[in-house]
Motif scaffolding. Structure first.
Motif, PDB file in Angstrom:
ATOM      1  N   ALA A   1      31.539  22.187  51.288  1.00 21.91           N
ATOM      2  CA  ALA A   1      31.472  23.517  51.335  1.00 21.91           C
ATOM      3  C   ALA A   1      31.415  23.990  49.694  1.00 21.91           C
ATOM      4  CB  ALA A   1      32.521  24.036  52.111  1.00 21.91           C
ATOM      5  N   ILE A   2      31.287  25.002  49.284  1.00 25.62           N
ATOM      6  CA  ILE A   2      31.240  25.478  48.053  1.00 25.62           C
ATOM      7  C   ILE A   2      32.537  26.442  47.971  1.00 25.62           C
ATOM      8  CG2 ILE A   2      30.432  27.067  46.112  1.00 25.62           C
ATOM      9  CD1 ILE A   2      27.569  26.639  47.335  1.00 25.62           C
ATOM     10  N   ALA A   3      33.390  26.138  47.316  1.00 28.47           N
ATOM     11  CA  ALA A   3      34.843  26.603  46.851  1.00 28.47           C
ATOM     12  C   ALA A   3      34.510  27.867  45.813  1.00 28.47           C
ATOM     13  CB  ALA A   3      35.751  25.553  46.627  1.00 28.47           C
ATOM     14  N   ILE A   4      35.468  28.799  45.995  1.00 32.54           N
ATOM     15  CA  ILE A   4      35.375  29.682  44.897  1.00 32.54           C
ATOM     16  C   ILE A   4      36.826  29.307  44.262  1.00 32.54           C
ATOM     17  CG2 ILE A   4      35.797  32.123  44.255  1.00 32.54           C
ATOM     18  CD1 ILE A   4      32.945  31.047  45.356  1.00 32.54           C
ATOM     19  N   PHE A   5      36.806  29.049  43.046  1.00 29.14           N
ATOM     20  CA  PHE A   5      38.199  28.228  42.237  1.00 29.14           C
ATOM     21  C   PHE A   5      38.497  29.556  41.454  1.00 29.14           C
ATOM     22  CE2 PHE A   5      35.238  24.475  41.611  1.00 29.14           C
ATOM     23  CZ  PHE A   5      35.657  23.700  42.978  1.00 29.14           C
ATOM     24  N   LEU A   6      39.912  29.634  41.594  1.00 26.63           N
ATOM     25  CA  LEU A   6      40.714  30.596  40.719  1.00 26.63           C
ATOM     26  C   LEU A   6      41.939  29.670  40.285  1.00 26.63           C
ATOM     27  CD1 LEU A   6      41.145  33.339  43.497  1.00 26.63           C
ATOM     28  CD2 LEU A   6      39.791  33.351  41.411  1.00 26.63           C
TER      29      LEU A   6
ATOM     30  N   VAL B   1      45.327  36.690  43.841  1.00 25.95           N
ATOM     31  CA  VAL B   1      44.177  36.982  44.797  1.00 25.95           C
ATOM     32  C   VAL B   1      44.216  35.862  45.570  1.00 25.95           C
ATOM     33  CG1 VAL B   1      41.988  37.716  44.953  1.00 25.95           C
ATOM     34  CG2 VAL B   1      42.919  38.653  43.177  1.00 25.95           C
ATOM     35  N   GLU B   2      44.040  36.069  46.840  1.00 30.14           N
ATOM     36  CA  GLU B   2      43.941  34.854  47.833  1.00 30.14           C
ATOM     37  C   GLU B   2      42.651  34.893  48.588  1.00 30.14           C
ATOM     38  OE1 GLU B   2      46.159  32.825  48.358  1.00 30.14           O
ATOM     39  OE2 GLU B   2      47.900  33.471  47.063  1.00 30.14           O
ATOM     40  N   SER B   3      42.099  35.946  48.765  1.00 35.79           N
ATOM     41  CA  SER B   3      40.802  36.036  49.538  1.00 35.79           C
ATOM     42  C   SER B   3      39.603  37.112  48.966  1.00 35.79           C
ATOM     43  CB  SER B   3      41.113  36.503  51.159  1.00 35.79           C
ATOM     44  OG  SER B   3      39.991  36.468  51.740  1.00 35.79           O
ATOM     45  N   PHE B   4      38.378  36.770  49.148  1.00 36.50           N
ATOM     46  CA  PHE B   4      37.314  37.321  48.796  1.00 36.50           C
ATOM     47  C   PHE B   4      36.475  37.717  50.160  1.00 36.50           C
ATOM     48  CE2 PHE B   4      38.328  35.280  44.655  1.00 36.50           C
ATOM     49  CZ  PHE B   4      38.414  36.269  43.986  1.00 36.50           C
TER      50      PHE B   4
ATOM     51  N   ALA C   1      42.128  44.765  43.288  1.00 37.44           N
ATOM     52  CA  ALA C   1      43.974  44.879  43.415  1.00 37.44           C
ATOM     53  C   ALA C   1      44.785  43.828  42.536  1.00 37.44           C
ATOM     54  CB  ALA C   1      44.146  44.592  44.894  1.00 37.44           C
ATOM     55  N   TRP C   2      44.218  43.585  41.548  1.00 40.76           N
ATOM     56  CA  TRP C   2      45.056  42.770  40.393  1.00 40.76           C
ATOM     57  C   TRP C   2      45.172  43.674  39.239  1.00 40.76           C
ATOM     58  CZ3 TRP C   2      44.248  37.562  37.672  1.00 40.76           C
ATOM     59  CH2 TRP C   2      45.197  37.103  37.087  1.00 40.76           C
ATOM     60  N   GLN C   3      45.428  43.081  38.254  1.00 39.70           N
ATOM     61  CA  GLN C   3      45.558  43.791  36.903  1.00 39.70           C
ATOM     62  C   GLN C   3      44.290  44.439  36.002  1.00 39.70           C
ATOM     63  OE1 GLN C   3      48.004  40.902  35.156  1.00 39.70           O
ATOM     64  NE2 GLN C   3      46.832  40.847  33.391  1.00 39.70           N
ATOM     65  N   ASP C   4      44.501  45.143  35.140  1.00 39.72           N
ATOM     66  CA  ASP C   4      43.322  45.736  34.501  1.00 39.72           C
ATOM     67  C   ASP C   4      43.048  44.769  33.419  1.00 39.72           C
ATOM     68  OD1 ASP C   4      41.573  47.070  33.070  1.00 39.72           O
ATOM     69  OD2 ASP C   4      42.682  48.558  32.193  1.00 39.72           O
ATOM     70  N   THR C   5      42.060  43.686  33.634  1.00 41.16           N
ATOM     71  CA  THR C   5      41.834  42.438  32.662  1.00 41.16           C
ATOM     72  C   THR C   5      40.381  42.287  33.191  1.00 41.16           C
ATOM     73  OG1 THR C   5      44.280  41.686  32.741  1.00 41.16           O
ATOM     74  CG2 THR C   5      42.190  40.234  31.849  1.00 41.16           C
TER      75      THR C   5
ATOM     76  N   ARG D   1      40.209  31.704  49.794  1.00 39.56           N
ATOM     77  CA  ARG D   1      39.741  32.321  51.261  1.00 39.56           C
ATOM     78  C   ARG D   1      38.531  33.075  51.102  1.00 39.56           C
ATOM     79  NH1 ARG D   1      45.234  33.088  52.434  1.00 39.56           N
ATOM     80  NH2 ARG D   1      44.605  35.453  53.015  1.00 39.56           N
ATOM     81  N   ILE D   2      37.517  32.738  52.044  1.00 37.47           N
ATOM     82  CA  ILE D   2      36.398  33.805  52.017  1.00 37.47           C
ATOM     83  C   ILE D   2      36.218  34.243  53.356  1.00 37.47           C
ATOM     84  CG2 ILE D   2      33.967  33.898  51.871  1.00 37.47           C
ATOM     85  CD1 ILE D   2      35.147  33.037  49.400  1.00 37.47           C
ATOM     86  N   ASN D   3      35.980  35.751  53.315  1.00 38.46           N
ATOM     87  CA  ASN D   3      36.155  36.478  54.579  1.00 38.46           C
ATOM     88  C   ASN D   3      37.587  36.002  55.337  1.00 38.46           C
ATOM     89  OD1 ASN D   3      33.889  37.759  54.097  1.00 38.46           O
ATOM     90  ND2 ASN D   3      32.637  36.657  55.723  1.00 38.46           N
ATOM     91  N   ASN D   4      38.710  36.011  54.583  1.00 34.90           N
ATOM     92  CA  ASN D   4      40.071  35.550  55.029  1.00 34.90           C
ATOM     93  C   ASN D   4      40.012  34.268  55.744  1.00 34.90           C
ATOM     94  OD1 ASN D   4      42.458  36.322  54.848  1.00 34.90           O
ATOM     95  ND2 ASN D   4      42.649  37.029  56.955  1.00 34.90           N
ATOM     96  N   ILE D   5      39.058  33.414  55.677  1.00 34.75           N
ATOM     97  CA  ILE D   5      38.892  31.868  56.438  1.00 34.75           C
ATOM     98  C   ILE D   5      39.245  30.943  55.085  1.00 34.75           C
ATOM     99  CG2 ILE D   5      37.435  30.322  57.511  1.00 34.75           C
ATOM    100  CD1 ILE D   5      36.043  32.763  58.659  1.00 34.75           C
ATOM    101  N   ALA D   6      40.144  30.194  55.426  1.00 35.83           N
ATOM    102  CA  ALA D   6      40.359  29.141  54.360  1.00 35.83           C
ATOM    103  C   ALA D   6      39.622  28.053  54.375  1.00 35.83           C
ATOM    104  CB  ALA D   6      41.756  28.466  54.659  1.00 35.83           C
TER     105      ALA D   6
END
Length: 281
Positions: free
Chosen positions: A115-120, A126-129, A149-153, A219-224
């Protein structure tokens, strides 16, 4: 004297021939060479397969290179690779190129799933997109972490080159065909993206699940992104991985491809962070 001279020459010639034969025996039989090129997503697994197979088959040498699926498809077409590794199905233009040169549309083999992961960065809260958020980030419609929903950056983006099957797959299946924003900093491979994200807390990147050590995988659509969720495709960006050849495989190439899909080869896939395509015993 002439008779002795002839005997000496004969003896010297015989010794030379025996020496050459001895050297040939020491060098052993000529090795079969298999050249593999293509997907960086499959690169770690292809290297593990090559190492294990050569340990069991001393008469085979396997050379593995990455560079992206498109690079592998081009190498397959020109004959500089025997096998193309791919993280997506070959495009119609790539198949047409192979057909024009070789009179064959090629043969494909499903060899693993991932699967393609979204790396942070690990310090990113941020936990999910949603898939829509991923699309908006990489097309440039979301520019600031405050919108998530995080900081102004500002969001720092890292991605793969157009040669990459992962680049193409994400664009087609998540960005819905829209182009990446020019703000994406293109890096040479997934390992480079992971290193960049590790160093920058405000960054985001993408790549194969097997590369995710040292970063947070959102997580994507709140699925790990877990082996179970990849296997049953509940994780939304799951996909199959392929091997391609020009013709129906024969000889050592066939034996190697068959082995990758055997119990031994698929167990290596699992141990390397990929999902097998057969039921393991």
């Amino acid at each position: 004297m002439k008779s002795i001279s002839r005997k000496v020459k004969f003896f010297v010639s015989l010794c030379f021939l025996l020496y050459i034969a001895s050297c040939s025996m020491q060098l052993g039989p000529k090795k079969t060479i298999i050249r593999i090129k293509g997907s960086d997503t499959l690169l770690p697994l292809a290297k593990h397969w090559a190492t294990a197979y050569m340990q069991e088959n001393a008469d085979v040498s396997i050379y593995v290179q990455g560079g992206g699926t498109a690079t592998g498809a081009a190498a397959l077409a020109t004959g500089s690779a025997d096998i193309c590794t791919a993280s997506r199905p070959l495009r119609s233009a790539e198949v047409q190129n192979i057909a024009q040169i070789h009179g064959s549309v090629g043969f494909s083999f499903l060899v693993a799933k991932e699967a393609i992961a979204i790396f942070l960065n690990k310090s990113n809260p941020v936990e999910s997109f949603s898939l829509t958020e991923v699309k908006n980030i990489f097309t440039g419609n979301v520019l600031n972490w405050q919108e998530l929903a995080w900081q102004d950056t500002s969001i720092k983006l890292y991605g793969r080159s157009p040669n990459s099957g992962t680049h193409h797959y994400l664009r087609q299946h998540v960005l819905q065909g829209q182009p990446y924003t020019s703000d994406v900093q293109v890096l040479a491979g997934t390992s480079a993206i992971v290193r960049a994200v590790q160093k920058d807390k405000f960054s985001i990147g993408y790549g194969g699940f097997a590369y995710g050590e040292g970063v947070k995988m959102a997580r994507i659509n709140n699925i790990a992104i877990t082996p179970k969720n990849i296997r049953d495709a509940s994780y939304p960006i799951s996909r199959y991985l392929y091997l391609y050849t020009i013709d129906k495989p024969r000889g050592r190439v066939k034996k190697f491809i068959d082995w990758t899909m055997s119990q031994a080869g698929q167990r290596i896939a699992l141990e390397s962070g990929y999902l097998p395509v057969i039921e393991l015993e």
